[in-house]
Design a protein around this motif. Structure first.
Motif, PDB file in Angstrom:
ATOM      1  N   ASP A 177     -27.014 -44.934 102.691  1.00 14.92           N
ATOM      2  CA  ASP A 177     -27.760 -46.121 102.261  1.00 14.92           C
ATOM      3  C   ASP A 177     -27.083 -46.819 101.094  1.00 14.92           C
ATOM      4  OD1 ASP A 177     -29.610 -45.732 104.241  1.00 14.92           O
ATOM      5  OD2 ASP A 177     -31.136 -44.847 102.934  1.00 14.92           O
ATOM      6  N   ARG A 178     -26.612 -46.041 100.131  1.00 15.85           N
ATOM      7  CA  ARG A 178     -25.948 -46.638  98.970  1.00 15.85           C
ATOM      8  C   ARG A 178     -24.622 -47.289  99.383  1.00 15.85           C
ATOM      9  NH1 ARG A 178     -25.921 -42.723  93.816  1.00 15.85           N
ATOM     10  NH2 ARG A 178     -25.578 -41.046  95.320  1.00 15.85           N
ATOM     11  N   LEU A 179     -23.912 -46.645 100.292  1.00 15.45           N
ATOM     12  CA  LEU A 179     -22.668 -47.223 100.777  1.00 15.45           C
ATOM     13  C   LEU A 179     -22.929 -48.521 101.528  1.00 15.45           C
ATOM     14  CD1 LEU A 179     -19.622 -47.075 101.280  1.00 15.45           C
ATOM     15  CD2 LEU A 179     -20.110 -45.622 103.272  1.00 15.45           C
ATOM     16  N   ASP A 180     -23.934 -48.527 102.360  1.00 13.80           N
ATOM     17  CA  ASP A 180     -24.268 -49.724 103.128  1.00 13.80           C
ATOM     18  C   ASP A 180     -24.627 -50.880 102.198  1.00 13.80           C
ATOM     19  OD1 ASP A 180     -24.991 -51.017 105.776  1.00 13.80           O
ATOM     20  OD2 ASP A 180     -26.913 -51.144 104.757  1.00 13.80           O
ATOM     21  N   LEU A 211     -13.270 -48.792  93.007  1.00 15.71           N
ATOM     22  CA  LEU A 211     -14.455 -48.406  92.251  1.00 15.71           C
ATOM     23  C   LEU A 211     -15.241 -47.372  93.034  1.00 15.71           C
ATOM     24  CD1 LEU A 211     -15.752 -52.007  91.408  1.00 15.71           C
ATOM     25  CD2 LEU A 211     -14.671 -50.455  89.775  1.00 15.71           C
ATOM     26  N   GLY A 212     -15.983 -46.535  92.317  1.00 10.33           N
ATOM     27  CA  GLY A 212     -16.882 -45.636  93.026  1.00 10.33           C
ATOM     28  C   GLY A 212     -17.064 -44.279  92.397  1.00 10.33           C
ATOM     29  N   ILE A 213     -16.062 -43.811  91.624  1.00 14.53           N
ATOM     30  CA  ILE A 213     -16.194 -42.503  91.000  1.00 14.53           C
ATOM     31  C   ILE A 213     -15.820 -42.592  89.524  1.00 14.53           C
ATOM     32  CG2 ILE A 213     -15.821 -41.189  93.108  1.00 14.53           C
ATOM     33  CD1 ILE A 213     -12.932 -40.742  92.252  1.00 14.53           C
ATOM     34  N   THR A 214     -16.271 -41.607  88.759  1.00 15.99           N
ATOM     35  CA  THR A 214     -15.965 -41.527  87.342  1.00 15.99           C
ATOM     36  C   THR A 214     -14.705 -40.701  87.125  1.00 15.99           C
ATOM     37  OG1 THR A 214     -17.232 -39.494  87.006  1.00 15.99           O
ATOM     38  CG2 THR A 214     -18.437 -41.585  86.846  1.00 15.99           C
ATOM     39  N   ALA A 215     -14.304 -40.602  85.875  1.00 16.04           N
ATOM     40  CA  ALA A 215     -13.137 -39.793  85.533  1.00 16.04           C
ATOM     41  C   ALA A 215     -13.344 -38.335  85.908  1.00 16.04           C
ATOM     42  CB  ALA A 215     -12.837 -39.922  84.040  1.00 16.04           C
ATOM     43  N   GLU A 216     -14.608 -37.924  85.966  1.00 16.19           N
ATOM     44  CA  GLU A 216     -14.930 -36.544  86.336  1.00 16.19           C
ATOM     45  C   GLU A 216     -15.034 -36.358  87.844  1.00 16.19           C
ATOM     46  OE1 GLU A 216     -15.896 -37.511  82.277  1.00 16.19           O
ATOM     47  OE2 GLU A 216     -16.649 -38.403  84.121  1.00 16.19           O
ATOM     48  N   GLY A 217     -14.841 -37.423  88.604  1.00 18.74           N
ATOM     49  CA  GLY A 217     -14.904 -37.330  90.055  1.00 18.74           C
ATOM     50  C   GLY A 217     -16.296 -37.436  90.634  1.00 18.74           C
ATOM     51  N   GLU A 218     -17.270 -37.770  89.789  1.00 18.20           N
ATOM     52  CA  GLU A 218     -18.650 -37.895  90.245  1.00 18.20           C
ATOM     53  C   GLU A 218     -18.949 -39.346  90.621  1.00 18.20           C
ATOM     54  OE1 GLU A 218     -20.702 -36.537  86.820  1.00 18.20           O
ATOM     55  OE2 GLU A 218     -20.148 -34.423  87.093  1.00 18.20           O
ATOM     56  N   ALA A 219     -20.111 -39.573  91.218  1.00 12.16           N
ATOM     57  CA  ALA A 219     -20.488 -40.936  91.611  1.00 12.16           C
ATOM     58  C   ALA A 219     -20.593 -41.840  90.394  1.00 12.16           C
ATOM     59  CB  ALA A 219     -21.817 -40.909  92.357  1.00 12.16           C
ATOM     60  N   PHE A 220     -19.994 -43.007  90.479  1.00  3.28           N
ATOM     61  CA  PHE A 220     -20.073 -44.032  89.438  1.00  3.28           C
ATOM     62  C   PHE A 220     -21.386 -44.774  89.671  1.00  3.28           C
ATOM     63  CE2 PHE A 220     -17.897 -48.250  87.981  1.00  3.28           C
ATOM     64  CZ  PHE A 220     -18.640 -48.240  86.823  1.00  3.28           C
ATOM     65  N   ASP A 221     -22.450 -44.291  89.060  1.00  2.00           N
ATOM     66  CA  ASP A 221     -23.800 -44.758  89.383  1.00  2.00           C
ATOM     67  C   ASP A 221     -23.998 -46.246  89.109  1.00  2.00           C
ATOM     68  OD1 ASP A 221     -24.683 -42.347  90.380  1.00  2.00           O
ATOM     69  OD2 ASP A 221     -25.410 -41.637  88.440  1.00  2.00           O
ATOM     70  N   ALA A 222     -23.333 -46.765  88.087  1.00  2.00           N
ATOM     71  CA  ALA A 222     -23.486 -48.196  87.793  1.00  2.00           C
ATOM     72  C   ALA A 222     -23.077 -49.043  88.989  1.00  2.00           C
ATOM     73  CB  ALA A 222     -22.653 -48.577  86.572  1.00  2.00           C
ATOM     74  N   LEU A 223     -22.102 -48.586  89.734  1.00  7.10           N
ATOM     75  CA  LEU A 223     -21.649 -49.311  90.922  1.00  7.10           C
ATOM     76  C   LEU A 223     -22.578 -49.088  92.102  1.00  7.10           C
ATOM     77  CD1 LEU A 223     -19.861 -48.857  93.810  1.00  7.10           C
ATOM     78  CD2 LEU A 223     -19.602 -50.973  92.507  1.00  7.10           C
ATOM     79  N   TRP A 224     -22.915 -47.848  92.370  1.00  5.41           N
ATOM     80  CA  TRP A 224     -23.697 -47.541  93.573  1.00  5.41           C
ATOM     81  C   TRP A 224     -25.154 -47.969  93.458  1.00  5.41           C
ATOM     82  CZ3 TRP A 224     -20.625 -46.959  97.359  1.00  5.41           C
ATOM     83  CH2 TRP A 224     -19.401 -46.317  97.201  1.00  5.41           C
ATOM     84  N   GLN A 225     -25.705 -47.996  92.248  1.00  4.93           N
ATOM     85  CA  GLN A 225     -27.105 -48.374  92.075  1.00  4.93           C
ATOM     86  C   GLN A 225     -27.291 -49.890  91.981  1.00  4.93           C
ATOM     87  OE1 GLN A 225     -28.536 -46.194  88.667  1.00  4.93           O
ATOM     88  NE2 GLN A 225     -28.314 -44.199  89.666  1.00  4.93           N
ATOM     89  N   MET A 258     -23.079 -56.122  99.629  1.00  7.11           N
ATOM     90  CA  MET A 258     -23.109 -56.953  98.439  1.00  7.11           C
ATOM     91  C   MET A 258     -21.725 -57.419  97.991  1.00  7.11           C
ATOM     92  SD  MET A 258     -26.279 -57.322  97.649  1.00  7.11           S
ATOM     93  CE  MET A 258     -25.933 -58.139  96.093  1.00  7.11           C
ATOM     94  N   LEU A 259     -20.676 -56.652  98.311  1.00  7.48           N
ATOM     95  CA  LEU A 259     -19.355 -56.906  97.749  1.00  7.48           C
ATOM     96  C   LEU A 259     -18.304 -57.144  98.836  1.00  7.48           C
ATOM     97  CD1 LEU A 259     -19.368 -54.038  95.081  1.00  7.48           C
ATOM     98  CD2 LEU A 259     -19.879 -56.462  94.690  1.00  7.48           C
ATOM     99  N   PRO A 260     -17.255 -57.910  98.536  1.00  8.08           N
ATOM    100  CA  PRO A 260     -16.163 -58.109  99.492  1.00  8.08           C
ATOM    101  C   PRO A 260     -15.226 -56.904  99.477  1.00  8.08           C
ATOM    102  CG  PRO A 260     -15.719 -59.363  97.503  1.00  8.08           C
ATOM    103  CD  PRO A 260     -17.075 -58.731  97.311  1.00  8.08           C
ATOM    104  N   ILE A 261     -15.465 -55.974 100.368  1.00  9.14           N
ATOM    105  CA  ILE A 261     -14.752 -54.703 100.373  1.00  9.14           C
ATOM    106  C   ILE A 261     -13.739 -54.660 101.513  1.00  9.14           C
ATOM    107  CG2 ILE A 261     -14.983 -52.200 100.571  1.00  9.14           C
ATOM    108  CD1 ILE A 261     -16.146 -53.423  97.982  1.00  9.14           C
ATOM    109  N   LEU A 318     -20.193 -58.195  91.510  1.00 10.07           N
ATOM    110  CA  LEU A 318     -19.738 -59.271  92.377  1.00 10.07           C
ATOM    111  C   LEU A 318     -18.849 -60.292  91.667  1.00 10.07           C
ATOM    112  CD1 LEU A 318     -19.794 -60.447  95.212  1.00 10.07           C
ATOM    113  CD2 LEU A 318     -21.927 -61.641  94.618  1.00 10.07           C
ATOM    114  N   PRO A 319     -19.141 -60.684  90.414  1.00  8.45           N
ATOM    115  CA  PRO A 319     -18.275 -61.672  89.755  1.00  8.45           C
ATOM    116  C   PRO A 319     -16.811 -61.247  89.660  1.00  8.45           C
ATOM    117  CG  PRO A 319     -20.352 -61.492  88.577  1.00  8.45           C
ATOM    118  CD  PRO A 319     -20.349 -60.388  89.594  1.00  8.45           C
ATOM    119  N   LEU A 320     -16.544 -59.951  89.650  1.00  2.98           N
ATOM    120  CA  LEU A 320     -15.156 -59.498  89.587  1.00  2.98           C
ATOM    121  C   LEU A 320     -14.359 -59.961  90.796  1.00  2.98           C
ATOM    122  CD1 LEU A 320     -15.740 -55.815  88.437  1.00  2.98           C
ATOM    123  CD2 LEU A 320     -14.726 -57.639  87.065  1.00  2.98           C
ATOM    124  N   PHE A 321     -15.042 -60.160  91.919  1.00  2.00           N
ATOM    125  CA  PHE A 321     -14.365 -60.463  93.168  1.00  2.00           C
ATOM    126  C   PHE A 321     -14.553 -61.901  93.621  1.00  2.00           C
ATOM    127  CE2 PHE A 321     -15.779 -55.995  93.246  1.00  2.00           C
ATOM    128  CZ  PHE A 321     -14.528 -55.381  93.231  1.00  2.00           C
TER     129      PHE A 321
END
Length: 223
Positions: free
Chosen positions: A32-35, A194-208, A40-43, A214-217
């Motif tokens: 769901d988060r991936l979808d 984008l998608g993971i943190t330095a620790e390899g975990e989910a980058f929640d700011a992006l997925w949530q 939302m973004l041009p991926i 969007l402005p970055l792209f």
């Protein structure tokens, strides 16, 4: 993933997104988060990282994630595991620069192949010579990284091979969306990962809240 190399210092269009998942044991926990992020973004591509599991479970996860990615016309790239690409209908694999030659031998010429090069110009050039379709520099964090940015800018100005900038902030970093580093990476690279943190975990700011990125792209920027 194709290059959008500019002829001058002015970027003709913003970079594209390149999503990287945290290690997934099964698709249901993340689909769901991936979808939402893909909607939302041009991926251009999604790099799927798999948690260690048995081969059948890994193939099921790949299949389920591929169904989501295919709905948004993005490429599905496996993190490692080039031997599973053809069997599971993926578009390619992403490996370490030193493994490009072996991965290309497995994949042949019909699949995309990316290389993690750290911040090494030599590794990136070697990867290109051995058959990489793109190189990835980083990871970059929220703090300025002069040498890394200089390398990224040099590569994009001089080389034709597309370049991905890997952004992986610390999990406890603040103001993750609008850092100068993130905006600079988006203004310089062909693709922003984008998608993971330095620790390899989910980058929640992006997925949530993917819409915040969007402005970055979409905004015109200068490299």
């Amino acid at each position: 993933m194709s290059s959008k190399q500019p002829e001058t210092g002015q970027r003709p269009e913003p970079c594209e997104g390149y999503l990287v998942t945290p290690p997934l044991l099964q698709a249901s926990s993340f689909a769901d988060r991936l979808d939402r992020a893909l909607a939302m973004l041009p991926i251009a591509a999604v790099r799927l990282r798999l948690a260690p599991s048995d081969p059948d479970s890994m193939k099921r996860t790949i299949h389920d994630i591929r169904l989501v990615v295919d709905q948004h016309d993005a490429a599905l790239i496996l993190d490692g595991l080039p031997e599973l690409v053809r069997e599971t209908g993926c578009d390619g694999a992403h490996v370490e620069a030193e493994d490009i030659a072996a991965a290309r031998k497995i994949l042949g010429n019909d699949f995309q192949l990316g290389a993690s090069c750290g911040l090494s110009r030599d590794l990136a050039m070697l990867a290109g010579e051995k058959g990489a379709d793109y190189v990835a520099f980083g990871p970059f964090g929220a703090e300025p990284e002069a040498d890394g940015l200089a390398l990224l800018n040099w590569w994009r100005e001089v080389m034709e091979l597309p370049v991905v900038a890997e952004y992986r902030p610390a999990s406890d970093a603040t103001d993750l969306v609008h850092t100068a580093m993130l905006q600079t990476l988006a203004a310089t690279a062909d693709f922003l990962a984008l998608g993971i943190t330095a620790e390899g975990e989910a980058f929640d700011a992006l997925w949530q809240t993917p819409e915040k990125f969007l402005p970055l792209f979409t905004e015109s920027v200068e490299s």
